[in-house]
Scaffold this motif. Structure first.
Motif, short mmCIF file in Angstrom:
data_model
loop_
_atom_site.label_atom_id
_atom_site.label_comp_id
_atom_site.label_asym_id
_atom_site.label_seq_id
_atom_site.Cartn_x
_atom_site.Cartn_y
_atom_site.Cartn_z
N ASP A 1 55.69 -23.51 -51.21
CA ASP A 1 54.54 -24.26 -51.71
C ASP A 1 53.47 -23.31 -52.24
O ASP A 1 53.50 -22.11 -51.97
CB ASP A 1 53.97 -25.21 -50.64
N PHE B 1 50.27 -22.90 -51.62
CA PHE B 1 49.40 -22.19 -50.69
C PHE B 1 50.09 -20.97 -50.07
O PHE B 1 49.51 -19.89 -50.01
CB PHE B 1 48.92 -23.16 -49.59
N GLU C 1 44.18 -17.24 -44.88
CA GLU C 1 44.07 -18.60 -45.39
C GLU C 1 42.75 -18.83 -46.11
O GLU C 1 42.69 -19.52 -47.13
CB GLU C 1 44.27 -19.61 -44.26
N TYR D 1 42.55 -19.91 -49.99
CA TYR D 1 41.79 -21.10 -50.37
C TYR D 1 40.76 -20.76 -51.45
O TYR D 1 40.68 -21.40 -52.49
CB TYR D 1 41.10 -21.68 -49.13
N LEU E 1 42.41 -19.95 -54.87
CA LEU E 1 42.91 -21.13 -55.58
C LEU E 1 41.76 -21.92 -56.19
O LEU E 1 41.85 -22.44 -57.29
CB LEU E 1 43.74 -22.00 -54.63
N LYS E 2 40.65 -21.97 -55.46
CA LYS E 2 39.46 -22.65 -55.99
C LYS E 2 38.93 -21.90 -57.22
O LYS E 2 38.52 -22.51 -58.19
CB LYS E 2 38.37 -22.74 -54.92
N ASP F 1 42.94 -29.17 -54.27
CA ASP F 1 43.62 -29.27 -52.97
C ASP F 1 44.95 -30.03 -53.04
O ASP F 1 45.90 -29.70 -52.35
CB ASP F 1 42.74 -30.02 -51.95
N TYR G 1 47.27 -29.97 -54.93
CA TYR G 1 48.45 -29.20 -55.35
C TYR G 1 48.90 -28.19 -54.30
O TYR G 1 49.95 -27.59 -54.43
CB TYR G 1 48.15 -28.43 -56.65
N PHE G 2 48.06 -27.96 -53.27
CA PHE G 2 48.31 -26.85 -52.35
C PHE G 2 49.69 -26.88 -51.70
O PHE G 2 50.30 -25.85 -51.48
CB PHE G 2 47.25 -26.82 -51.24
N TYR G 3 50.18 -28.09 -51.38
CA TYR G 3 51.44 -28.13 -50.65
C TYR G 3 52.60 -28.60 -51.52
O TYR G 3 53.65 -28.96 -51.04
CB TYR G 3 51.28 -28.92 -49.35
N VAL H 1 48.13 -20.18 -60.48
CA VAL H 1 48.51 -19.91 -59.09
C VAL H 1 48.89 -18.43 -58.95
O VAL H 1 48.50 -17.76 -57.99
CB VAL H 1 49.69 -20.82 -58.66
#
Lengths: 285, 295
Positions: free
Chosen positions: A100, A102, A120, A124, A127-128, A134, A136-138, A152
């Protein structure tokens, strides 16, 4: 943290019959917080140069300094350098591999040996910074669009908290809107965080709007190193070495020569428009 | 019927998760009717994922319609016996110059296609020679392809297609990975083939300046043909193109912006010559028209 290149030369397959000089006596200073365009045609040495900056290649002659410390000197921490000078390769989405989004971004900081919480937090934030929401994170990174995948991949490098971010052709293969989105994002990121960004590109038109300094490479040397307007001014020279100034430069030069006295030192359509209108008003008065 | 014709073409593919379970169906091409005449130069524009490459792959019989029909030179691509004929009639050039060259020497690479078609050796030689001359690479015939630049490699790929004597060449973003010089070389070669040899060209690109040379532009969005017309007609619609994630050449955009500021410029200016001529007209410094070299 400035990077300094002092008489750097690099020869591929040195000492053999196949020896090719890729860099020839490069002297450069890359200070903090600059947004730089590194331009050159295929084989001009720009990729070789970039690989020196984060210690993937070792100069045949000359030396590099990061924050005053000489690369490869005794006690020089190469691993730390590589986290501080982040390199995003061409088509970085080919290097995504986790299940994924993240986890993929966490990979780099995890390898730095940071604790889970810090890893983490960094993933986070990164990605921001590149504008991935959020939701799309998983998801699997492979389900994203081309532009998203690329962001990404850039986040993966940002999560290492580099002081210098080098992007090799970050917009290759993207549609015009995707190209603008990525570059806008990088510009915003650079402004906010104050990191140095080096955009490696074939295209003056793409970088013109964003960068404050352009370094033009040719035959392993630095041909021009100046603000964009001054570099574009040399458009005839640029053509000789297989590059081109943005179309806007040609337009303004032709207007100036054939029609109206206008300044040819413009970077964007907006500036060109204002300059033409100004010159026309002047002519009327 | 034109050299390439599609009727109500639909292409769907099934999305699967990691375990192979069906997750859904994506319609990549949605009811496309297309009619390309022999000798046309067509540019296809569209954002990433708009379906333009999927469409191109149908012309070369790499993909087959889910519904509808594609004909190349009157032959239905979904009929298996037609495949070799179609692939010879409609050659394809891809994006990555490094993925489509196989020969040790340039001339071997270019000769590969006709050799596979069973062309006699003497004729292969002739075809290789004329193809390499057509793309301006004849002097490199004894070189190893891996020492060439990206633009040169793409021209070798094009020569390899020409050597099969196609009626049509489909180029799927042939310049995406090239520097400005390489891009110029490839586009010049494509235009020469079109103008001199009368080969039909279908050029897929993200570079708006390259589409300016086409007879007709097709803009794809969501698998459908969203716009179609001459470059002038298409690039007149700056706002619409931006909505479709596309762009216009800088000179077109500048003229458009100046028009919005009140200058009496026409829409769809495509070249610097045209722009200067129009600008001169409104600044009242009209010279004899010949001087500006109107297009």
């Amino acid at each position: 943290m400035a990077i300094l290149l002092n008489h750097v030369s690099y020869v591929y397959q040195a000492g053999t019959e196949m020896a090719v000089t890729a860099l020839n006596d490069i002297n450069l200073k890359i200070p903090d917080g600059q947004f730089i365009g590194l331009i050159g045609h295929t084989g001009s040495g720009k990729s070789t140069l970039v690989q020196h900056l984060n210690g993937l290649l070792r100069p045949t002659k000359g030396a590099l300094y990061y924050d005053g410390e000489e690369y490869y000197s005794q006690g020089f921490d190469l691993k730390r350098l590589r986290s501080k000078v982040g390199l995003v390769f061409q088509y970085p989405e080919h290097q995504l591999f986790e299940a994924d989004v993240f986890s993929d971004v966490c990979f780099g900081p995890t390898n730095l040996g940071l604790d889970r919480k810090e890893v983490e937090l960094r993933a986070y934030t990164a990605l921001k910074q590149v504008g991935i929401e959020d939701e799309y994170f998983y998801q699997s990174p492979f389900e994203l669009s081309g532009g998203q995948k690329r962001r990404v991949a850039i986040a993966g490098v940002l999560a290492m908290k580099p002081d210098v971010l080098i992007l090799d052709e970050p917009t290759a293969g993207l549609d015009p809107k995707g190209r603008d989105e990525i570059l806008d994002q990088i510009k915003a990121l650079q402004k906010e965080s104050g990191i140095t960004v080096i955009l490696v590109s074939h295209s003056m038109e793409d970088v013109a709007k964003y960068v404050e300094r352009i370094i033009v490479m040719n035959k392993g040397g630095v041909l021009f190193d100046d603000i964009p307007q001054k570099v574009f001014h040399e458009y005839e020279k640029l053509e000789e070495i297989g590059l081109a100034a943005p179309q806007i430069t040609y337009i303004m030069n032709r207007i100036n020569k054939e029609l109206l006295p206008v300044s040819t030192e413009v970077k964007t359509i907006e500036e060109a428009k204002n300059e033409i209108l100004r010159a026309m008003r002047l002519q009327h008065d | 019927m034109g050299i390439i014709k599609t009727s109500k073409l639909i292409f769907e593919y099934i999305r699967r998760d990691e375990d192979g379970n069906v997750e859904g169906i994506t319609r990549a091409i949605d009811n496309v009717d297309l009619d390309i005449q022999q000798g046309d130069f067509i540019a296809i524009l569209g954002h990433n994922g708009s379906g333009k490459s999927t469409l191109a792959k149908h012309i070369n019989a790499i993909l087959y319609p889910t519904e509808g029909t594609v004909w190349v030179d009157g032959k239905d691509t979904s009929v298996e016996e037609n495949i070799w004929d179609i692939r010879q009639k409609a050659g394809m050039v891809f994006q990555n110059p490094d993925n489509q060259i196989i020969g040790q020497l340039v001339e071997e690479d270019v000769g590969f296609g006709p050799e596979n078609m069973g062309v006699p050796t003497k004729e292969i030689r002739e075809r290789v020679e004329e193809s390499l001359k057509a793309v301006g690479m004849y002097e490199y015939r004894k070189h190893s392809p891996n020492r060439l630049s990206g633009g040169q490699k793409q021209r070798i790929s094009i020569a390899g297609v020409i050597a099969m004597h196609p009626k049509c060449i489909i180029m799927d973003e042939p310049t995406a990975m090239l520097d400005p010089n390489g891009r110029k070389e490839v586009i010049r070669a494509a235009r020469a083939l079109h103008e001199v040899e009368g080969v039909t060209i279908v050029l897929i690109t993200h570079y708006m300046e390259e589409a300016v040379f086409a007879d007709r532009i097709i803009v794809m969005d969501e698998g459908r043909i969203e716009m179609q017309g001459t470059p002038k007609e298409i690039f007149s619609q700056v706002e619409k193109l931006k909505e479709l994630r596309l762009d216009v050449p800088q000179v077109t955009l500048l003229a458009h912006e100046l028009k919005k500021s009140g200058l009496k410029l026409p829409d769809g200016i495509l070249t610097i010559d045209e722009f200067l001529y129009e600008l001169e007209r409104i600044t009242g410094k009209q010279n004899t028209p010949g001087k500006m070299g109107i297009l």
